[in-house]
Write an enzyme that holds these catalytic residues in place. Structure first.
Site, PDB file in Angstrom:
ATOM      1  N   ASP A   1      21.486  15.744 -22.531  1.00  0.00           N
ATOM      2  CA  ASP A   1      21.828  16.643 -23.468  1.00  0.00           C
ATOM      3  C   ASP A   1      22.352  18.229 -22.961  1.00  0.00           C
ATOM      4  OD1 ASP A   1      21.749  18.012 -25.847  1.00  0.00           O
ATOM      5  OD2 ASP A   1      19.920  18.971 -25.409  1.00  0.00           O
TER       6      ASP A   1
ATOM      7  N   ASP B   1      22.517  21.762 -24.678  1.00  0.00           N
ATOM      8  CA  ASP B   1      21.716  22.819 -25.215  1.00  0.00           C
ATOM      9  C   ASP B   1      20.276  22.316 -24.924  1.00  0.00           C
ATOM     10  OD1 ASP B   1      23.708  24.844 -27.122  1.00  0.00           O
ATOM     11  OD2 ASP B   1      24.274  22.688 -26.853  1.00  0.00           O
TER      12      ASP B   1
ATOM     13  N   ASP C   1      15.813  17.464 -24.490  1.00  0.00           N
ATOM     14  CA  ASP C   1      14.749  18.355 -24.953  1.00  0.00           C
ATOM     15  C   ASP C   1      14.289  18.297 -26.384  1.00  0.00           C
ATOM     16  OD1 ASP C   1      15.687  21.485 -26.230  1.00  0.00           O
ATOM     17  OD2 ASP C   1      17.046  19.780 -25.722  1.00  0.00           O
TER      18      ASP C   1
END
Length: 218
Positions: free
Chosen positions: A10, A12, A170
């Site tokens: 991922d 961001d 995250d």
């Protein structure tokens, strides 16, 4: 993992801490449309599902309509495209991890819900030394995560098999994306969601530092 090992990241909250610039862009759009601004902490909860969902969540109650979101988009993109690297930085240890994985023959890819042009610009700006097998962001013809389409596209581009893939993210969106795609997932605790929230999605691995991810691949 065997041959054609692949780690999908991922963007961001995983590779880059982008929240300050995202919050500034969201607030620029809110101000341009005469709405109250949001705190950075609020914006951190709003991200993860693409720009439209970020703007919808940032809007006040009674204005979370498709038209209000559409009205916000021009100001958001105008600001973010000019300022996307102002305060954004890689998380400590991320560059070193990518270099180590690449040197070890591991294929690398990015799967983001950030729009495609910004995703590519950020990767090129912060990680020019890394040769990614695929760098994919949000595009109009592809469903956003947690739909697994973006992972399937990366698997096709890289030639990797699902059993040789580790997805790193995250957020709840990332955990769901990996589960939907049928690949192993590592939750990182330095991003935009709490350890407790991530644990509820039962990731295969959880880490507090990028360095530990290399051991998961080996």
């Amino acid at each position: 993992m065997n041959e054609a090992r692949l780690v999908i990241f991922d963007l961001d909250g995983t590779l880059l801490n982008t929240i300050a610039d995202l919050a500034a862009a969201a607030n620029a759009a809110l101000q341009a449309n005469h709405f109250p601004v949001r705190t950075q902490a609020e914006c951190q909860r709003f991200v993860g599902n693409g720009i439209n969902k970020l703007l919808e969540r940032a809007l006040p109650q009674g204005h979370k309509t498709p038209q209000d979101v559409a009205n916000m988009r021009p100001a958001f993109f105008a600001y973010y495209d000019e300022h996307l690297t102002d305060q954004t930085r890689p998380y400590p240890g991320v560059k070193e991890l990518l270099v180590k994985l690449q040197a070890g023959g591991v294929k690398l890819a990015v799967a983001s819900n950030k729009y495609q042009s910004a995703t590519r610009r950020l990767i090129k700006h912060f990680f020019p030394e890394i040769s990614f097998a695929a760098v994919l962001g949000q595009r109009d013809d592809v469903p956003v995560k947690p739909d697994p389409a973006i992972v399937e596209e990366i698997l096709w581009a890289s030639g990797a098999q699902k059993q040789n893939v580790l997805y790193v993210g995250d957020s709840d969106v990332d955990m769901q994306t990996a589960h939907n795609a049928g690949v192993r997932v590592c939750a990182v605790t330095w991003g935009f969601r709490s350890r407790e929230e991530l644990m509820s999605y039962k990731p295969d691995f959880m880490t507090d530092t990028p360095a530990e991810i290399a051991d998961m691949v080996d």
